[in-house]
Design a protein around this motif. Structure first.
Motif, PDB file in Angstrom:
ATOM      1  N   SER A 221     -50.407  28.999 -29.033  1.00 40.72           N
ATOM      2  CA  SER A 221     -50.096  28.026 -29.832  1.00 40.72           C
ATOM      3  C   SER A 221     -48.943  27.582 -29.375  1.00 40.72           C
ATOM      4  CB  SER A 221     -50.548  28.324 -31.199  1.00 40.72           C
ATOM      5  OG  SER A 221     -50.456  27.093 -31.989  1.00 40.72           O
ATOM      6  N   CYS A 222     -48.421  26.591 -30.383  1.00 38.27           N
ATOM      7  CA  CYS A 222     -46.890  26.037 -30.240  1.00 38.27           C
ATOM      8  C   CYS A 222     -46.632  25.558 -31.608  1.00 38.27           C
ATOM      9  CB  CYS A 222     -46.841  24.749 -29.367  1.00 38.27           C
ATOM     10  SG  CYS A 222     -48.165  23.455 -29.579  1.00 38.27           S
ATOM     11  N   ASN A 223     -45.397  24.993 -31.906  1.00 38.30           N
ATOM     12  CA  ASN A 223     -45.027  24.436 -33.350  1.00 38.30           C
ATOM     13  C   ASN A 223     -45.822  23.434 -33.793  1.00 38.30           C
ATOM     14  OD1 ASN A 223     -42.942  26.649 -33.269  1.00 38.30           O
ATOM     15  ND2 ASN A 223     -41.397  25.051 -32.413  1.00 38.30           N
ATOM     16  N   GLU A 224     -46.133  22.388 -32.999  1.00 41.60           N
ATOM     17  CA  GLU A 224     -46.700  21.325 -33.360  1.00 41.60           C
ATOM     18  C   GLU A 224     -48.259  21.375 -33.727  1.00 41.60           C
ATOM     19  OE1 GLU A 224     -43.899  20.131 -30.035  1.00 41.60           O
ATOM     20  OE2 GLU A 224     -45.297  21.522 -30.335  1.00 41.60           O
ATOM     21  N   ILE A 225     -48.996  22.345 -32.921  1.00 38.20           N
ATOM     22  CA  ILE A 225     -50.310  22.975 -33.203  1.00 38.20           C
ATOM     23  C   ILE A 225     -50.194  23.554 -34.628  1.00 38.20           C
ATOM     24  CG2 ILE A 225     -52.319  24.053 -32.828  1.00 38.20           C
ATOM     25  CD1 ILE A 225     -52.360  21.400 -31.274  1.00 38.20           C
ATOM     26  N   ASP A 226     -49.224  24.831 -34.538  1.00 40.03           N
ATOM     27  CA  ASP A 226     -49.277  25.440 -35.963  1.00 40.03           C
ATOM     28  C   ASP A 226     -48.808  24.577 -37.222  1.00 40.03           C
ATOM     29  OD1 ASP A 226     -49.808  27.765 -34.701  1.00 40.03           O
ATOM     30  OD2 ASP A 226     -47.645  28.409 -34.477  1.00 40.03           O
ATOM     31  N   PHE A 227     -48.232  23.585 -37.055  1.00 36.53           N
ATOM     32  CA  PHE A 227     -47.992  22.627 -38.154  1.00 36.53           C
ATOM     33  C   PHE A 227     -49.127  21.777 -38.522  1.00 36.53           C
ATOM     34  CE2 PHE A 227     -46.975  18.453 -39.922  1.00 36.53           C
ATOM     35  CZ  PHE A 227     -45.991  18.707 -40.887  1.00 36.53           C
TER      36      PHE A 227
ATOM     37  N   THR B 132     -53.209  21.172 -42.619  1.00 41.12           N
ATOM     38  CA  THR B 132     -54.316  20.502 -42.874  1.00 41.12           C
ATOM     39  C   THR B 132     -55.243  21.824 -43.778  1.00 41.12           C
ATOM     40  OG1 THR B 132     -54.715  19.924 -40.677  1.00 41.12           O
ATOM     41  CG2 THR B 132     -56.692  20.316 -41.682  1.00 41.12           C
ATOM     42  N   LEU B 133     -54.710  23.075 -43.668  1.00 39.08           N
ATOM     43  CA  LEU B 133     -55.307  24.000 -44.628  1.00 39.08           C
ATOM     44  C   LEU B 133     -54.801  23.821 -46.097  1.00 39.08           C
ATOM     45  CD1 LEU B 133     -55.302  27.196 -42.084  1.00 39.08           C
ATOM     46  CD2 LEU B 133     -57.392  25.824 -42.992  1.00 39.08           C
ATOM     47  N   THR B 134     -53.718  23.168 -46.196  1.00 38.70           N
ATOM     48  CA  THR B 134     -53.422  22.853 -47.631  1.00 38.70           C
ATOM     49  C   THR B 134     -54.185  22.095 -48.516  1.00 38.70           C
ATOM     50  OG1 THR B 134     -51.754  21.270 -47.275  1.00 38.70           O
ATOM     51  CG2 THR B 134     -51.138  23.593 -47.072  1.00 38.70           C
ATOM     52  N   GLU B 135     -55.054  21.058 -47.617  1.00 42.19           N
ATOM     53  CA  GLU B 135     -55.772  19.960 -48.215  1.00 42.19           C
ATOM     54  C   GLU B 135     -57.126  20.672 -48.711  1.00 42.19           C
ATOM     55  OE1 GLU B 135     -54.771  16.767 -48.511  1.00 42.19           O
ATOM     56  OE2 GLU B 135     -52.725  17.621 -47.855  1.00 42.19           O
TER      57      GLU B 135
ATOM     58  N   VAL C  64     -61.012  21.016 -46.745  1.00 44.48           N
ATOM     59  CA  VAL C  64     -60.942  21.858 -45.456  1.00 44.48           C
ATOM     60  C   VAL C  64     -61.630  23.042 -45.521  1.00 44.48           C
ATOM     61  CG1 VAL C  64     -59.315  22.298 -43.816  1.00 44.48           C
ATOM     62  CG2 VAL C  64     -58.805  20.562 -44.973  1.00 44.48           C
ATOM     63  N   LEU C  65     -62.450  23.149 -44.693  1.00 44.08           N
ATOM     64  CA  LEU C  65     -63.247  24.513 -44.461  1.00 44.08           C
ATOM     65  C   LEU C  65     -62.443  25.468 -43.477  1.00 44.08           C
ATOM     66  CD1 LEU C  65     -65.359  22.821 -46.175  1.00 44.08           C
ATOM     67  CD2 LEU C  65     -67.140  24.340 -44.976  1.00 44.08           C
ATOM     68  N   GLY C  66     -61.935  24.839 -42.544  1.00 42.34           N
ATOM     69  CA  GLY C  66     -61.416  25.717 -41.480  1.00 42.34           C
ATOM     70  C   GLY C  66     -60.641  24.836 -40.475  1.00 42.34           C
ATOM     71  N   ALA C  67     -59.813  25.443 -39.858  1.00 48.36           N
ATOM     72  CA  ALA C  67     -58.989  24.566 -38.887  1.00 48.36           C
ATOM     73  C   ALA C  67     -58.285  25.612 -37.919  1.00 48.36           C
ATOM     74  CB  ALA C  67     -57.691  23.996 -39.426  1.00 48.36           C
ATOM     75  N   ARG C  68     -58.309  25.203 -36.562  1.00 43.28           N
ATOM     76  CA  ARG C  68     -57.697  26.164 -35.687  1.00 43.28           C
ATOM     77  C   ARG C  68     -57.417  25.326 -34.380  1.00 43.28           C
ATOM     78  NH1 ARG C  68     -60.311  27.601 -31.012  1.00 43.28           N
ATOM     79  NH2 ARG C  68     -62.490  27.074 -30.706  1.00 43.28           N
ATOM     80  N   MET C  69     -56.329  25.891 -33.567  1.00 45.41           N
ATOM     81  CA  MET C  69     -56.066  25.328 -32.310  1.00 45.41           C
ATOM     82  C   MET C  69     -57.421  25.494 -31.333  1.00 45.41           C
ATOM     83  SD  MET C  69     -54.012  27.230 -29.160  1.00 45.41           S
ATOM     84  CE  MET C  69     -55.296  27.601 -28.327  1.00 45.41           C
ATOM     85  N   MET C  70     -57.564  24.458 -30.269  1.00 41.37           N
ATOM     86  CA  MET C  70     -58.696  24.373 -29.359  1.00 41.37           C
ATOM     87  C   MET C  70     -58.214  24.312 -28.020  1.00 41.37           C
ATOM     88  SD  MET C  70     -62.194  22.259 -29.502  1.00 41.37           S
ATOM     89  CE  MET C  70     -61.322  20.723 -28.799  1.00 41.37           C
TER      90      MET C  70
ATOM     91  N   ARG D 228     -59.440  10.673 -45.690  1.00 37.01           N
ATOM     92  CA  ARG D 228     -58.234  10.944 -46.526  1.00 37.01           C
ATOM     93  C   ARG D 228     -57.296  12.047 -45.670  1.00 37.01           C
ATOM     94  NH1 ARG D 228     -56.401  14.731 -49.301  1.00 37.01           N
ATOM     95  NH2 ARG D 228     -58.463  15.631 -49.474  1.00 37.01           N
ATOM     96  N   ILE D 229     -58.190  13.109 -45.618  1.00 37.14           N
ATOM     97  CA  ILE D 229     -57.199  14.110 -44.862  1.00 37.14           C
ATOM     98  C   ILE D 229     -56.728  13.707 -43.682  1.00 37.14           C
ATOM     99  CG2 ILE D 229     -57.685  16.700 -43.687  1.00 37.14           C
ATOM    100  CD1 ILE D 229     -60.059  16.948 -45.754  1.00 37.14           C
ATOM    101  N   SER D 230     -57.432  13.125 -42.805  1.00 36.72           N
ATOM    102  CA  SER D 230     -56.895  12.807 -41.392  1.00 36.72           C
ATOM    103  C   SER D 230     -55.811  11.922 -41.717  1.00 36.72           C
ATOM    104  CB  SER D 230     -57.843  11.785 -40.616  1.00 36.72           C
ATOM    105  OG  SER D 230     -59.288  12.673 -40.429  1.00 36.72           O
ATOM    106  N   LYS D 231     -55.665  10.911 -42.478  1.00 34.95           N
ATOM    107  CA  LYS D 231     -54.711  10.045 -42.727  1.00 34.95           C
ATOM    108  C   LYS D 231     -53.383  10.787 -43.260  1.00 34.95           C
ATOM    109  CE  LYS D 231     -57.541   5.945 -43.444  1.00 34.95           C
ATOM    110  NZ  LYS D 231     -58.054   4.890 -44.279  1.00 34.95           N
ATOM    111  N   THR D 232     -53.661  11.642 -44.305  1.00 34.13           N
ATOM    112  CA  THR D 232     -52.393  12.679 -44.841  1.00 34.13           C
ATOM    113  C   THR D 232     -51.903  13.314 -43.780  1.00 34.13           C
ATOM    114  OG1 THR D 232     -53.500  12.737 -46.880  1.00 34.13           O
ATOM    115  CG2 THR D 232     -52.101  14.328 -46.517  1.00 34.13           C
TER     116      THR D 232
END
Length: 395
Positions: free
Chosen positions: A315-321, A326-329, A332-338, A357-361
């Motif tokens: 991963s990298c800093n940007e993707i980890d961020f 995303t997981l704080t919203e 959201v059921l799940g999120a990961r690097m792809m 809403r999540i996408s815009k946030t």
């Protein structure tokens, strides 16, 4: 649905060749629900083709030994003699296609002259496998137009071989397989050893898969990818030296890795640990899909990101961020690097009524943190490569 891309590609073909194309082909990108980096490590993966495509406009040329390729989106072209032995060239994008031709030549097949123009809605470098769509789309075209009698499996393997020999990335088979074998509204579980596969309904009623494109791609993707292959191969050799009957990672347990940790060293141990856990997670994800348990599927996706970030370290800093925020919203059921890693996209399982809403946030948070405008892709699961004419697929 595909007309804007087809129309754009058609006009570019007309401009480049001063003639009309005879055929159109659509080659999709792919997502991977789970099973990242296990396709070249004896595991199972859970990919699907998506409704982002490379469109090829094509015309056979009976009176020439030349194949001319036009990459519309970067305004470049390349020509080569179809009867000569191919070798890699400076134009990196052309190597994906030349590698396909070389693999076909080595199979004892013959092709003819061709004019090809192609354009894409698959974001480059975002982990949606535009490379496999390019390789396999071209192999599919050559097979269809010159009656090469290649099976779908052979087309996928030719695409993979092109990437190995002409591009220098020792990729697994997942991307090519998903591009060729994808089915609308189905995910497949693929055994990357036997290439046996089964389809499952992608039943996500009330939920949506959304990709957040970090718009970064760190330069160590290829070197990092090949380094990981060396790490896990070293781990596999150590395991076999103690347990000769264990021919692949799906036979290995976490207990065995703990036992051999000191001999492996910390880095190799972490790489192998991720793979053993990810192979298990894919099996659990199939159960979750089969039993319509999206919450459990989301939890597994998040576990996978932790493994990719901390154990496999791709991963990298940007993707980890992106994943962490995303997981704080809510919703959201799940999120990961792809994808291969070091940038590209995160894949997120979101409640449909919360997705915008999540996408815009997250878009706002990411711009404030990195000064980068994130891109958002809503994706649907689609068919694999097809010829397209008069608003209908030719199967």
């Amino acid at each position: 649905m595909h007309n804007p891309l087809i129309n754009h590609t058609c006009k570019a073909f007309q401009s480049a060749f001063q003639s009309e194309p005879e055929h159109f082909f659509l080659s999709p990108g792919r997502i991977n629900i789970l099973g990242e980096h296990v396709d070249y490590n004896d595991g199972f993966v859970l990919p699907a083709a998506i409704d982002k495509y490379i469109c090829f406009a094509v015309k056979k040329k009976q009176d020439t030994e030349t194949c001319t390729l036009v990459a519309i989106d970067i305004e470049e072209s390349f020509s080569f003699n179809i009867n000569e032995q191919q070798s890699p060239v400076e134009k990196a994008w052309a190597n994906y296609l030349l590698g396909v031709v070389e693999a076909i030549q080595k199979n004892g097949k013959t092709i003819g002259g061709l004019q090809v123009a192609f354009s894409s809605t698959i974001p480059m470098g975002s982990g949606l496998s535009s490379s496999a769509a390019l390789e396999c789309g071209f192999a599919y075209i050559l097979n269809a137009l010159f009656d090469l009698q290649l099976s779908k499996k052979e087309i996928a393997l030719i695409g993979q071989k092109a990437e190995h020999t002409f591009v220098g990335v020792q990729c697994g088979i997942m991307d090519q397989f998903a591009t060729v074998f994808g089915k609308e509204n189905k995910v497949m579980i693929l055994d990357c050893n036997s290439l046996e596969h089964r389809y499952y309904d992608a039943r996500l009623e009330g939920y949506r898969l959304v990709l957040f494109d970090s718009c970064v791609k760190h330069t160590h993707l290829t070197s990092g990818y090949n380094d990981r292959r060396k790490d896990v191969e070293q781990g596999k050799q150590i395991i076999r030296s103690h347990y000769p009957e264990m021919t692949n990672f799906r036979d290995v347990t976490e207990e065995i890795l703990i036992e051999l940790k000191k001999e492996m060293g910390e880095v190799v141990y972490r790489r192998c640990l991720y793979l053993v856990k990810e192979i298990r997670r894919v099996g659990e994800a199939v159960q979750a899909l089969s039993e319509n348990r999206p919450e459990d599927l989301g939890h597994l996706m998040t576990e996978t990101h932790t493994g990719l970030s901390k154990e496999y370290e791709v991963s990298c800093n940007e993707i980890d961020f992106l994943v962490e925020e995303t997981l704080t919203e809510e919703g959201v059921l799940g999120a990961r690097m792809m994808g291969g890693g070091f940038g590209g996209c995160s894949i997120n399982l979101l409640r449909e009524d919360q997705a915008d809403r999540i996408s815009k946030t997250i878009e706002k948070k990411y711009r404030e943190a990195f000064g980068i405008q994130m891109k958002v892709y809503n994706v649907n699961i689609s068919e694999g490569i097809k010829e397209y004419t008069a608003n209908a697929f030719i199967i």
